[in-house]
Structure formats: C-alpha cells, structure tokens
Design an enzyme around this catalytic site. Structure first.
Site: not given
Ligand SMILES: NC(=O)c1ccc[n+]([C@@H]2O[C@H](COP(=O)([O-])OP(=O)(O)OC[C@H]3O[C@@H](n4cnc5c(N)ncnc54)[C@H](O)[C@@H]3O)[C@@H](O)[C@H]2O)c1
Ligand SMILES: [Zn+2]
Ligand SMILES: [Zn+2]
Length: 367
Positions: A40-42, A62-63, A92, A95, A98, A106, A110, A169, A362
């Site tokens: 994943c990106h993170t 983490h996935e 949990c 808390c 939760c 949760c 943390r 994730c 993925r």
């Molecule tokens: N909130 C959370 O808990 C959580 C969990 C996982 C990931 N994320 C975040 O969510 C986001 C997306 O994750 P992902 O794995 O799907 O990423 P990804 O990079 O695979 O997908 C992002 C998409 O956005 C598109 N994009 C870029 N610029 C654009 C624009 N101007 N207009 C339209 N589309 C555009 C890209 O072409 C790409 O397909 C990331 O920032 C990631 O860090 C958040």
């Molecule tokens: Zn993730």
């Molecule tokens: Zn909790």
C-alpha cells in the site's frame, strides 16, 4: 523463532529482506502466519522518509491476512487455525470511541502503536538482540507477526486470503467511506475522485448503498475501465473543468456525495466544490503531503455543503471487516480485478516500483 521479514533500515533505501527474530506472543497477543499481504501507499510513504512520524529499523506492511498459529494467555476471541485480517485500526470495544457509533478511531493502543511498540511498550521483533520496531502495529511484510488480539478481525474460512488482505486497508477504506462515513442514501448522485484501490472501493460502496448515479473521475482510462466494472455509471478524465461538469449534470446544484481518493489537495477542493448546495457531503480519504492545506471558500459551507474525513473508511474493524468480506463471498464485491500482481516477499521493492509506475491496482505478496 526465526523468520524472514522486509526491514526498513534507512529511509529512501530499498527494504532489506532478511532473517529476524520474533518472540512469543505475550498475554492478549496472537501469533499469526501471514499468507498474503498487499503493498500500500502508506508503506512506500514511510519507506521514502516523507512521513515525519516514521521510524527505523522497522518491519513494514499493514495489509495482511493469515492464519492464527498460537494465542497468548487470556486470548479468547481467536484460536489457532482461524483466518484473520490484520487491523492497523484496532477495535478494543471498551474505550470511549469504541462505545460510540460515531467513530472507528479506537483509543486503546494508539500511543504505543504510533511509536512502533506493542501495547506493553516493547517489541517482539529483534535482530541479534537489537529491537526492531513494529509498523502500524501490524508488520505484515514478514512470514509471521505478533499482534494484539484487538487488532485482528476473524473472517470466513471460505474467503481466499489473497483477496481478504485487501480488506485490511485500501478496499475497506473506500467501501467504508461510502457505507459508514458518508452513509450514502439510495437514489443519490455520487462523484468519486480517484480510481486507485480506495476510489474503486468507494465506487463499489456507493453502488452497494443503492446510489443511482456514480461518476468516477481519474486521469487513467485503464483505471476508469475498472471503475465501470465496480458500478460507476459515468467515467470522466479529470481536469480543471470537472466541477463545472458536475454542476451541468446536476441542474446546477452539485452531487449529493463526493469522495476524494487521490491525496491531491487541489482535487480535494474540487470534491468540496462539486458537492451539492444544501446538503452535499464531501468525504476526504486521500492523505495529503506534509504541510499541505485544503483551501475552501467559506461560502461553500454556509450554503450547506459539509466536509468530513474518513480514516479506514470509518470501519469498526473487528465487527465490520468480517461483514465486508462476507459480502464479497456473496458476490456483491468483485475483489479479483484489484489484484494485479502476485509477488514473493523477496520482491517487495518491485511492489513499490509497480505502485510508483501505477502499474495495476495492488501487488499482493504471496507467502
Ligand atoms: N484514509 C485512509 O485511511 C487511507 C487508507 C489508505 C489510503 N489512503 C490514501 O488514499 C489515497 C488513494 O489511495 P490509493 O491506494 O487508491 O492510491 P492510487 O495512487 O492508487 O490512486 C490515486 C488515483 O488518483 C488519480 N488522480 C490523480 N490526480 C487526479 C486528478 N487530478 N483527478 C482525478 N484523479 C486523479 C490517479 O490517476 C490514481 O488512479 C492516497 O492518498 C492514500 O494515501 C487513505
Ligand atoms: Zn494502507
Ligand atoms: Zn477502543
């Protein structure tokens, strides 16, 4: 025990797959044998050093999904042989958060988790006596992991684990943003910005909630094709004109629900401005770069638009991840198209390269 794991040694450098030691689970902890883990990106964000809260050495990942091998003292909710999905966002059940239906954040572990420790403030990972920290409380780029019981969701044995891991994730984040954070109502018009794992999950979530129209916006035609497969009724190439186009298509009002899943703050602004006057809700799931801010003209808010963020899709993991996995088994969520590459743990850095090149949705490590 000895096992192989991908260790972040130095920020900005490739992960190093090597033998490390994993200690036995302590009370309340569980030893899990990983079967599959998405990249994943993170993980990449932390490995690159861009995340100011990152630390090293640490085992990333983490996935994950796997099988319970052994449980520590006092563990009652899972047993050896159970199939589990790892949760960086635990539940949990006790808390303040939760007990509230309003959040999934949760509070139980943390602080220790953010520092790279298990709840008792120590690590189970080490190398020749030197402790190695846990990442996101999960450290699933490894053959085994030790995790707190409250951070494992027991899922159906029928679910292929290479699909189940995506619920740890990205997929749950997108599905949940529509189902649990925004609570999309039947008949709605939705716009999803981004068609990566998170955006595609949001498209599927909008469909499951009974949305009438789901517009997905991305820069890649290939990804928009996947969005159609998940239920998008309209797919547009992104750009400056998207807000105007949404207004044109909605009698000048905007969409009932918008979702941002790109991490780009300019796109977040578009998502806010595309939300309907009166009641439009913009849900931000993307993670912006360090120091970036989201610009909103206050008039958009006064005239009834709302903005909220969503972490892990608002999913209360132990309770709701098994339900989402079950819905995929029931044929309501098509997970297979998201798994674009199957790689070995040794090729984890290739997983990063594929993600960087936006090659597929993925890469899943097959242990
Ligand atoms: N909130 C959370 O808990 C959580 C969990 C996982 C990931 N994320 C975040 O969510 C986001 C997306 O994750 P992902 O794995 O799907 O990423 P990804 O990079 O695979 O997908 C992002 C998409 O956005 C598109 N994009 C870029 N610029 C654009 C624009 N101007 N207009 C339209 N589309 C555009 C890209 O072409 C790409 O397909 C990331 O920032 C990631 O860090 C958040
Ligand atoms: Zn993730
Ligand atoms: Zn909790």
């Amino acid at each position: 025990m000895q096992m192989r794991a991908a260790v972040l040694e130095e920020f900005g450098e490739p992960l190093v797959v090597q033998e490390v030691e994993l200690a036995d689970p302590k009370p309340g902890e569980v030893l899990v044998r990983l079967v599959a883990c998405g990249v994943c990106h993170t993980d990449l964000y932390t490995a690159s050093g861009a995340d100011p809260s990152g630390y090293a050495p640490a085992v990333l990942g983490h996935e994950g999904a796997g099988v319970v091998e052994r449980v520590g003292e006092g563990v009652r909710s899972v047993a050896a042989g159970d199939h589990v999905v790892t949760l960086f966002s635990p539940q949990c059940g006790e808390c303040e958060h939760c007990r509230s239906p309003r959040t999934n954040l949760c509070l139980a572990i943390r602080e220790q988790q953010n520092q790279g420790y298990l709840p008792d403030g120590t690590t189970r990972l080490s190398r020749r006596g030197e402790p190695i920290r846990h990442f996101m409380g999960t450290s699933t780029f490894a053959e085994y992991t030790v995790m707190p019981e409250i951070a494992l969701a027991k899922v159906s044995q029928d679910a292929p684990l290479e699909h189940a891991c995506l619920f740890a994730c990205g997929l749950s984040t997108g599905l949940g943003a529509a189902m649990f954070t925004a609570k999309v109502e039947p008949g709605s018009t939705c716009v999803v910005f981004g068609a990566g794992m998170v955006g595609l999950g949001a498209v599927a979530g909008c469909r499951l909630q009974g949305a009438e129209r789901v517009i997905c916006v991305d820069l890649s035609e290939e990804r928009l094709e996947l969005a159609r497969g998940q239920g998008a009724t309209d797919t547009w190439i992104g750009g400056e004109d998207v807000v105007g186009r949404v207004l044109d298509e909605t009698r000048g009002f905007g969409a009932d629900y918008t979702f941002e899943a790109t991490g780009n703050v300019e796109v977040m602004r578009q998502a806010v401005e595309s939300a309907r006057m009166g009641w439009g809700l913009c849900t931000v799931a993307g993670v912006a770069g360090k120091g970036e801010t989201l610009d909103i003209v206050p008039r958009y808010l006064i005239t009834g638009r709302r903005v909220c963020g969503s972490s892990f899709g608002g999913v209360k993991g132990r309770e709701q991840v098994p339900q989402l996995v079950q819905r995929s088994l029931d044929g309501e969520i098509d997970v297979a198209p998201f798994v674009s590459h199957r790689i070995a743990l040794d090729d984890v850095n290739r997983g990063f390269e594929l993600m960087h090149a936006q090659d597929g949705i993925r890469s899943v490590i097959d242990f």
